[in-house]
Design an enzyme around this catalytic site. Structure first.
Site, PDB file in Angstrom:
ATOM      1  N   LYS A 198       0.859  -1.187   0.000  1.00 53.35           N
ATOM      2  CA  LYS A 198       0.000   0.000   0.000  1.00 53.35           C
ATOM      3  C   LYS A 198       0.891   1.232   0.000  1.00 53.35           C
ATOM      4  O   LYS A 198       1.681   1.438   0.929  1.00 53.35           O
ATOM      5  CB  LYS A 198      -0.915  -0.006   1.217  1.00 53.35           C
ATOM      6  CG  LYS A 198      -1.780   1.253   1.321  1.00 53.35           C
ATOM      7  CD  LYS A 198      -2.774   1.175   2.457  1.00 53.35           C
ATOM      8  CE  LYS A 198      -3.594   2.449   2.540  1.00 53.35           C
ATOM      9  NZ  LYS A 198      -4.552   2.435   3.655  1.00 53.35           N
ATOM     10  N   LYS A 250      -2.237  -1.537  -3.808  1.00 49.89           N
ATOM     11  CA  LYS A 250      -3.080  -0.343  -3.756  1.00 49.89           C
ATOM     12  C   LYS A 250      -2.230   0.906  -3.803  1.00 49.89           C
ATOM     13  O   LYS A 250      -1.254   0.968  -3.053  1.00 49.89           O
ATOM     14  CB  LYS A 250      -3.871  -0.400  -2.451  1.00 49.89           C
ATOM     15  CG  LYS A 250      -4.696   0.813  -2.157  1.00 49.89           C
ATOM     16  CD  LYS A 250      -5.275   0.693  -0.778  1.00 49.89           C
ATOM     17  CE  LYS A 250      -5.999   1.990  -0.479  1.00 49.89           C
ATOM     18  NZ  LYS A 250      -6.488   2.041   0.856  1.00 49.89           N
TER      19      LYS A 250
END
Ligand code: PBG
Length: 327
Positions: A198, A250
């Site tokens: 992330k 992400k």
């Protein structure tokens, strides 16, 4: 004299039927996960200004949203919640009557096995400073003190009926800590979707409006540097070794290289999150008539799956499911 090529890839592009026959990547509604925002203080849905088409829901509106998602045939929902009160340790996250845990109960009952109910496991919606963990005396985010709270939050979410917990805080060791806490509490069958790679992205801006984030500053001491690719593989490998059932990358489109790496290295399913800022870039351009909204969303989802994701979190899940069915 005209040159005549003898290899002609265009032959396989001559008609819609031919293109459909040779298509390498097909996206199915069952792969899509719709993020939902439940707001403790609302009695009516409220549109999020920076996310056209996405609303904060009152708890009373959640069952209908789940019905709609199930009817559309999508694979799951990811629940986020905005509590009425926040504090330094995000205590509402661990309380059975905290808004996210109540939302999980409502969603679980409404879903009735038709789709998978996932919940965000992170403190940023619950802390008054907006960080994903608790703070040490010097103001830094305290990794290990946060793990203990994540463990309790995980048990509360599993008790409420969540099937998959989405660990989005980027604390080191969070997958192992949550797995141990779940197993200790008898929740062996609760799955962990780890936001493994992330990145500290500019594309989370609209989401922070959606959850009314209190954050000042940034998350660069725990989310990853956008410049790093190899480190994405490290984060994914650690999370898989710690027991993650699903890994996630992400944001999605700016990180398709990382996604392709993780997908080729992992032995568990890989998800990708087409995040708020990626969604709103399409929505804003489409609203101006500068881009074809449907084509752009379909191309985004197809590219994410082509790069290796078998699960896609997207705010356009309902529209995508409809377009894919019509196709
Ligand atoms: C943090 C979290 C964030 C998102 C999902 N979980 C925001 C952040 O890290 O600041 C962003 C999702 C999006 O932008 O759509 N719990």
């Amino acid at each position: 004299m005209t040159f005549t090529p003898h290899r002609r890839p265009r032959r396989l592009r001559t008609s819609p039927a031919m293109r459909r026959l040779v298509r390498e990547t097909r996206v199915h509604p069952a792969q899509l996960v719709l993020p939902l925002f439940v707001h403790e203080s609302l009695t009516e849905p409220r549109e999020i200004a920076s996310m056209p088409g996405v609303s904060q829901l009152p708890l009373g509106g959640l069952a209908a949203a789940i019905d709609e998602a199930a009817a559309a045939g999508i694979g799951g929902v990811m629940l986020f919640a905005i509590p009425a009160e926040r504090d330094a340790t995000g205590s509402a996250a661990c309380e059975a009557d905290g808004i996210l845990n109540r939302a999980i109960e409502v969603a679980d009952e409404a879903a009735d096995g038709r789709l998978v109910v996932m919940a965000d496991l992170c403190l940023d919606e619950f802390t008054d400073h907006g960080h994903c963990g608790v703070l040490a005396a010097d103001g830094s985010v305290d990794n290990d003190a946060t793990l203990e709270i994540y463990g309790r939050m995980a048990v509360a979410q599993a008790d409420a009926g969540a099937t998959v917990l989405g660990l989005s805080g980027m604390m080191d060791g969070q997958v192992a800590a949550v797995r141990a806490a779940l197993d200790d509490a008898g929740h062996q069958d609760t799955s962990i979707l780890a936001y493994a790679a992330k990145y500290a992205s500019a594309a989370y801006g609209p989401f922070r409006d959606a959850v009314e984030s209190e954050l000042e500053g940034d998350r660069r001491t725990y989310q990853m540097d956008p410049a790093n690719r190899v480190e994405g593989s490290l984060e994914a490998a650690l999370d898989e070794a710690e027991g993650a059932d699903i890994l996630m990358v992400k944001p999605a489109l700016p990180y398709l290289d990382v996604l392709a790496d993780v997908a080729s290295e992992a032995t568990v399913p890989v998800a990708a999150y087409h995040v708020s800022g990626e969604y709103t870039q399409i929505e804003a351009a489409a609203a101006n008539g500068w881009i074809d909204r449907k084509a752009a969303h379909l191309e985004a989802a197809t590219s994410i799956v082509r790069a290796g994701a078998s699960i896609v979190l997207t705010y356009a899940a309902l529209d995508l499911a409809r377009w894919l069915r019509e196709d």
